[in-house]
Enzyme design. Sequence first.
Site, PDB file in Angstrom:
ATOM      1  N   HIS A 109       2.105   4.841 -16.273  1.00  0.00           N
ATOM      2  CA  HIS A 109       2.127   5.260 -14.871  1.00  0.00           C
ATOM      3  C   HIS A 109       3.436   4.881 -14.195  1.00  0.00           C
ATOM      4  O   HIS A 109       3.955   5.619 -13.368  1.00  0.00           O
ATOM      5  CB  HIS A 109       0.963   4.621 -14.110  1.00  0.00           C
ATOM      6  CG  HIS A 109      -0.245   5.476 -14.079  1.00  0.00           C
ATOM      7  ND1 HIS A 109      -1.147   5.510 -15.100  1.00  0.00           N
ATOM      8  CD2 HIS A 109      -0.659   6.368 -13.156  1.00  0.00           C
ATOM      9  CE1 HIS A 109      -2.100   6.378 -14.808  1.00  0.00           C
ATOM     10  NE2 HIS A 109      -1.827   6.909 -13.640  1.00  0.00           N
ATOM     11  N   TRP A 116      -0.039   0.318  -1.632  1.00  0.00           N
ATOM     12  CA  TRP A 116      -0.118  -0.422  -2.910  1.00  0.00           C
ATOM     13  C   TRP A 116       0.829  -1.616  -2.847  1.00  0.00           C
ATOM     14  O   TRP A 116       1.947  -1.487  -2.336  1.00  0.00           O
ATOM     15  CB  TRP A 116       0.299   0.485  -4.074  1.00  0.00           C
ATOM     16  CG  TRP A 116      -0.860   1.104  -4.813  1.00  0.00           C
ATOM     17  CD1 TRP A 116      -1.639   2.129  -4.394  1.00  0.00           C
ATOM     18  CD2 TRP A 116      -1.321   0.732  -6.118  1.00  0.00           C
ATOM     19  NE1 TRP A 116      -2.569   2.427  -5.359  1.00  0.00           N
ATOM     20  CE2 TRP A 116      -2.409   1.585  -6.424  1.00  0.00           C
ATOM     21  CE3 TRP A 116      -0.941  -0.226  -7.050  1.00  0.00           C
ATOM     22  CZ2 TRP A 116      -3.100   1.511  -7.627  1.00  0.00           C
ATOM     23  CZ3 TRP A 116      -1.636  -0.302  -8.250  1.00  0.00           C
ATOM     24  CH2 TRP A 116      -2.708   0.556  -8.528  1.00  0.00           C
ATOM     25  N   GLU A 173       0.464  -1.798 -17.912  1.00  0.00           N
ATOM     26  CA  GLU A 173       0.308  -1.609 -19.354  1.00  0.00           C
ATOM     27  C   GLU A 173       0.421  -0.148 -19.763  1.00  0.00           C
ATOM     28  O   GLU A 173       0.594   0.163 -20.942  1.00  0.00           O
ATOM     29  CB  GLU A 173      -1.054  -2.164 -19.793  1.00  0.00           C
ATOM     30  CG  GLU A 173      -1.099  -3.680 -19.721  1.00  0.00           C
ATOM     31  CD  GLU A 173      -2.471  -4.234 -20.057  1.00  0.00           C
ATOM     32  OE1 GLU A 173      -3.372  -3.442 -20.355  1.00  0.00           O
ATOM     33  OE2 GLU A 173      -2.603  -5.462 -20.012  1.00  0.00           O
ATOM     34  N   VAL A 177       6.546  -0.547  -7.000  1.00  0.00           N
ATOM     35  CA  VAL A 177       5.862  -0.150  -8.227  1.00  0.00           C
ATOM     36  C   VAL A 177       6.139  -1.237  -9.267  1.00  0.00           C
ATOM     37  O   VAL A 177       7.303  -1.534  -9.570  1.00  0.00           O
ATOM     38  CB  VAL A 177       6.361   1.216  -8.735  1.00  0.00           C
ATOM     39  CG1 VAL A 177       5.409   1.730  -9.821  1.00  0.00           C
ATOM     40  CG2 VAL A 177       6.465   2.230  -7.607  1.00  0.00           C
ATOM     41  N   ILE A 178       5.049  -1.826  -9.746  1.00  0.00           N
ATOM     42  CA  ILE A 178       5.197  -2.918 -10.720  1.00  0.00           C
ATOM     43  C   ILE A 178       4.721  -2.418 -12.080  1.00  0.00           C
ATOM     44  O   ILE A 178       3.638  -1.823 -12.194  1.00  0.00           O
ATOM     45  CB  ILE A 178       4.403  -4.166 -10.272  1.00  0.00           C
ATOM     46  CG1 ILE A 178       4.919  -4.642  -8.902  1.00  0.00           C
ATOM     47  CG2 ILE A 178       4.532  -5.286 -11.309  1.00  0.00           C
ATOM     48  CD1 ILE A 178       4.195  -5.837  -8.329  1.00  0.00           C
ATOM     49  N   PHE A 221       3.683   7.068  -4.837  1.00  0.00           N
ATOM     50  CA  PHE A 221       3.718   8.485  -5.191  1.00  0.00           C
ATOM     51  C   PHE A 221       3.646   9.372  -3.950  1.00  0.00           C
ATOM     52  O   PHE A 221       4.223  10.461  -3.922  1.00  0.00           O
ATOM     53  CB  PHE A 221       2.547   8.811  -6.138  1.00  0.00           C
ATOM     54  CG  PHE A 221       2.612  10.170  -6.746  1.00  0.00           C
ATOM     55  CD1 PHE A 221       3.404  10.411  -7.860  1.00  0.00           C
ATOM     56  CD2 PHE A 221       1.887  11.222  -6.210  1.00  0.00           C
ATOM     57  CE1 PHE A 221       3.472  11.675  -8.417  1.00  0.00           C
ATOM     58  CE2 PHE A 221       1.947  12.488  -6.757  1.00  0.00           C
ATOM     59  CZ  PHE A 221       2.749  12.728  -7.865  1.00  0.00           C
ATOM     60  N   PHE A 248      15.636   5.491  -0.198  1.00  0.00           N
ATOM     61  CA  PHE A 248      14.786   5.027  -1.303  1.00  0.00           C
ATOM     62  C   PHE A 248      14.675   3.495  -1.244  1.00  0.00           C
ATOM     63  O   PHE A 248      15.499   2.776  -1.804  1.00  0.00           O
ATOM     64  CB  PHE A 248      15.436   5.472  -2.621  1.00  0.00           C
ATOM     65  CG  PHE A 248      14.642   5.143  -3.861  1.00  0.00           C
ATOM     66  CD1 PHE A 248      13.564   5.912  -4.241  1.00  0.00           C
ATOM     67  CD2 PHE A 248      14.999   4.072  -4.672  1.00  0.00           C
ATOM     68  CE1 PHE A 248      12.850   5.627  -5.405  1.00  0.00           C
ATOM     69  CE2 PHE A 248      14.297   3.775  -5.837  1.00  0.00           C
ATOM     70  CZ  PHE A 248      13.210   4.561  -6.193  1.00  0.00           C
TER      71      PHE A 248
HETATM   72  N1  RBF Z   1       1.404   2.818  -6.385  1.00  0.00           N
HETATM   73  C1  RBF Z   1       2.354   1.957  -6.036  1.00  0.00           C
HETATM   74  O1  RBF Z   1       2.939   2.076  -4.948  1.00  0.00           O
HETATM   75  N2  RBF Z   1       2.714   0.923  -6.877  1.00  0.00           N
HETATM   76  C2  RBF Z   1       2.126   0.735  -8.096  1.00  0.00           C
HETATM   77  O2  RBF Z   1       2.484  -0.235  -8.784  1.00  0.00           O
HETATM   78  C3  RBF Z   1       1.133   1.657  -8.482  1.00  0.00           C
HETATM   79  N3  RBF Z   1       0.542   1.538  -9.711  1.00  0.00           N
HETATM   80  C4  RBF Z   1      -0.386   2.443 -10.077  1.00  0.00           C
HETATM   81  C5  RBF Z   1      -0.972   2.345 -11.347  1.00  0.00           C
HETATM   82  C6  RBF Z   1      -1.932   3.266 -11.726  1.00  0.00           C
HETATM   83  C7  RBF Z   1      -2.557   3.134 -13.089  1.00  0.00           C
HETATM   84  C8  RBF Z   1      -2.331   4.308 -10.841  1.00  0.00           C
HETATM   85  C9  RBF Z   1      -3.389   5.323 -11.227  1.00  0.00           C
HETATM   86  C10 RBF Z   1      -1.741   4.410  -9.599  1.00  0.00           C
HETATM   87  C11 RBF Z   1      -0.784   3.490  -9.195  1.00  0.00           C
HETATM   88  N4  RBF Z   1      -0.195   3.577  -7.935  1.00  0.00           N
HETATM   89  C12 RBF Z   1       0.776   2.700  -7.583  1.00  0.00           C
HETATM   90  C13 RBF Z   1      -0.682   4.568  -6.941  1.00  0.00           C
HETATM   91  C14 RBF Z   1       0.143   5.874  -6.900  1.00  0.00           C
HETATM   92  O3  RBF Z   1       1.379   5.658  -6.230  1.00  0.00           O
HETATM   93  C15 RBF Z   1      -0.650   6.966  -6.138  1.00  0.00           C
HETATM   94  O4  RBF Z   1      -1.033   6.465  -4.887  1.00  0.00           O
HETATM   95  C16 RBF Z   1      -1.888   7.423  -6.897  1.00  0.00           C
HETATM   96  O5  RBF Z   1      -1.576   7.760  -8.221  1.00  0.00           O
HETATM   97  C17 RBF Z   1      -2.542   8.634  -6.191  1.00  0.00           C
HETATM   98  O6  RBF Z   1      -1.639   9.738  -6.155  1.00  0.00           O
END
Ligand code: RBF
Length: 164
Positions: free
Chosen positions: A97, A31, A94, A90-91, A66, A122
């Site tokens: 999450h 991500w 709205e 992670v940004i 995650f 971390f």
């Molecule tokens: N993963 C990230 O590494 N950075 C994010 O900004 C991020 N935003 C997310 C927003 C939403 C609404 C969802 C559903 C997932 C997001 N994830 C993000 C993915 C998360 O870390 C993980 O891969 C998924 O939730 C699957 O377990």
Amino acid sequence: MSTQLKNLSDFSETDVPQAAPYHFGIVVAEWNRVITQALYEGAYETLVDHGVLLQNIYTYSVPGSFELTSGADILLKNRKLDAVICLGCVIQGETRHFEFICNAVANGISNVALKYSKPVIFGVLTTDNQQQADDRAGGKHGNKGVEAAVTAIKMAYLAETLNS
Ligand code: RBF
């Protein structure tokens, strides 16, 4: 030197131990890939600059931040490593999450570190917006991947010193 001055944390290059004997894992979230790739390059180059052999750096991708916890867990279960560096971004969006992911990954990484008694670093940016992430992935606040790698080297050295 210029990288040091841009970074928020004030580490001195001379305080970083020689890292040639150590083995490191790097787990990178897909991500926000442009940001995490910049963090990865900063971390990788820093390890190499401090003497880590290329064949002693094990890099793996996971889908999102995650999954960094389980990535680090799988890595430590299967390989003999001195430390694992977790890199993600992670940004704030709205929905809520953001807080769930940030809390889960911070707690998860701490738990994995204690489970294996190994440093798990971390290196996750948790930002309000894209600009803050850019600023910390090679922008005006340096590259947090560099700092994560320096932390990993220092912790590997600490563990070696105290365990021997
Ligand atoms: N993963 C990230 O590494 N950075 C994010 O900004 C991020 N935003 C997310 C927003 C939403 C609404 C969802 C559903 C997932 C997001 N994830 C993000 C993915 C998360 O870390 C993980 O891969 C998924 O939730 C699957 O377990």
